[in-house]
Enzyme design. Sequence first.
Site, PDB file in Angstrom:
ATOM      1  N   ASP A 161       0.833  -1.209   0.000  1.00  0.00           N
ATOM      2  CA  ASP A 161       0.000   0.000   0.000  1.00  0.00           C
ATOM      3  C   ASP A 161       0.863   1.252   0.000  1.00  0.00           C
ATOM      4  O   ASP A 161       0.542   2.238  -0.675  1.00  0.00           O
ATOM      5  CB  ASP A 161      -0.928  -0.007   1.212  1.00  0.00           C
ATOM      6  CG  ASP A 161      -1.750   1.263   1.296  1.00  0.00           C
ATOM      7  OD1 ASP A 161      -2.547   1.506   0.376  1.00  0.00           O
ATOM      8  OD2 ASP A 161      -1.559   2.033   2.254  1.00  0.00           O
ATOM      9  N   ARG A 168       0.258   6.542  -6.767  1.00  0.00           N
ATOM     10  CA  ARG A 168      -1.052   7.152  -7.031  1.00  0.00           C
ATOM     11  C   ARG A 168      -0.968   8.667  -6.906  1.00  0.00           C
ATOM     12  O   ARG A 168      -1.592   9.411  -7.657  1.00  0.00           O
ATOM     13  CB  ARG A 168      -2.093   6.610  -6.043  1.00  0.00           C
ATOM     14  CG  ARG A 168      -2.570   5.196  -6.343  1.00  0.00           C
ATOM     15  CD  ARG A 168      -3.356   4.623  -5.185  1.00  0.00           C
ATOM     16  NE  ARG A 168      -4.472   5.488  -4.816  1.00  0.00           N
ATOM     17  CZ  ARG A 168      -5.011   5.553  -3.613  1.00  0.00           C
ATOM     18  NH1 ARG A 168      -4.519   4.820  -2.624  1.00  0.00           N
ATOM     19  NH2 ARG A 168      -6.040   6.353  -3.378  1.00  0.00           N
ATOM     20  N   SER A 183      -6.936   0.707   0.062  1.00  0.00           N
ATOM     21  CA  SER A 183      -5.838   1.280   0.837  1.00  0.00           C
ATOM     22  C   SER A 183      -6.236   1.404   2.301  1.00  0.00           C
ATOM     23  O   SER A 183      -5.504   0.977   3.200  1.00  0.00           O
ATOM     24  CB  SER A 183      -5.459   2.651   0.269  1.00  0.00           C
ATOM     25  OG  SER A 183      -4.480   3.276   1.068  1.00  0.00           O
ATOM     26  N   LYS A 187      -5.054  -1.482   5.625  1.00  0.00           N
ATOM     27  CA  LYS A 187      -4.384  -1.063   6.867  1.00  0.00           C
ATOM     28  C   LYS A 187      -5.200  -1.457   8.092  1.00  0.00           C
ATOM     29  O   LYS A 187      -4.656  -1.877   9.113  1.00  0.00           O
ATOM     30  CB  LYS A 187      -4.126   0.446   6.842  1.00  0.00           C
ATOM     31  CG  LYS A 187      -3.053   0.872   5.842  1.00  0.00           C
ATOM     32  CD  LYS A 187      -2.626   2.293   6.045  1.00  0.00           C
ATOM     33  CE  LYS A 187      -3.594   3.293   5.480  1.00  0.00           C
ATOM     34  NZ  LYS A 187      -3.526   3.412   4.009  1.00  0.00           N
TER      35      LYS A 187
END
Length: 434
Positions: A161, A168, A183, A187
């Site tokens: 990520d 990104r 994303s 997490k």
Amino acid sequence: MKILDLIIKKRDGYKLSKEEIDFFIKGVTDGSIPDYQTSAMLMAIYFNGLDSDETTDLTLAMANSGKIFDLSSVSGIKVDKHSTGGVADTTTLILAPLIASLGLPVIKMSGKGLGFSGGTQDKLNSIPNFNVDIDENHAIEYAKKSNIVLMSQNKDLTPADKKLYELRDVTGTVESLPLIASSIMSKKISAGADAIVLDVKCGSGAFMKNYDNAKALAEIMVSIGKKCGRNVCAVITDMSQPLGNYIGNSLEVIEAIEVLKGNVKGDLLDVTLELGANMLILGKKATTKEEALKMLQENIANKKALEKFRELIIQQQGNPDIIDDYSLLPQTKESFDIISEKDGYVFETKASLIGRGSVETGAGRTYKEQELDYGAGIIIKKRIGDRVKKGDVLATIYSSTEEKCILASKFVSEAIEIKSEKPNKPKLILDTIA
């Protein structure tokens, strides 16, 4: 399997299999897929999207790209909360001790802020000597003892990520809903919580500017949670004006303490209670919202939540005296008042511009390595719908120099609009997706 074939497949609008997504994430993590091909895949996803299965597979692949935080030895349902970010969003500092005081373990990892969306880690760092760098063993030890840990993000979690987010950010693909959702949820899943309450912000000071996009993001994340075996709900909340009145790191610590002391009512408390009620229900400490709200309000009134916050500070080597003496927190040398030039009502307080102003004071970052002024920030004195008279103080700006105060004041002055007619106050809780 070749990454070029997968890029072409997604470019042409076809669905990627779990094996193909796993291959992609493995290559991102170990560096075998170069950045230019990863960027091409991100752009293909941006234009053609991912369906529910692909998004879940991507989330799990990113979560499994690094360490999974094992909280199984901590008894009880571990609950977590995540906000998509906004201005004066201080709910974590209130919610974590409040929920922990009611017997639910809260082990929360938070990062540093970027832009005007302040990071919880930065707020905690404004408390003298507070230690956010907690390893897994100590986090579990603390959680067993106190039910609460607030710590920095573990560097071993979701390395894929981290790489994807950096790309990104520079390839114009940040706004992809599947990429945002995966994303966030990767997490949360890697952090080990059993139940997760998501606060999806909507408005000028939020990443999602309109309700439809906020709802779409909320629905995707709740769906991911369900498919990954987590109990998840999302609350869509307004961010057209700052949530609290204090913007800045030590300032937000002060407002959080004032809420825990029972001295502050209004939007910040109301959103905190809404999120907290959902956390208690997911954690099976309450069966109805009414029951949950009563429990939360009682533990503010009896100061148990405040004492849990004090316990947290002591546990993580901070100075607990700040609870009773705010002068022990970082201070600034200069202040500047924004004065109303006419009678009327506060018609609008644009959160995005207030946030820009807070960055100019030194309370926020424009790049990741930037040092913060932990005492800097803004206190809003009037909110949407409030009556004001000419000469009233609308806001006070705090910074290290007069120059920074004046620069910030330009954004704050533009953000606060006074009109003769009284507006309707913004609806605070827009929806709940469960």
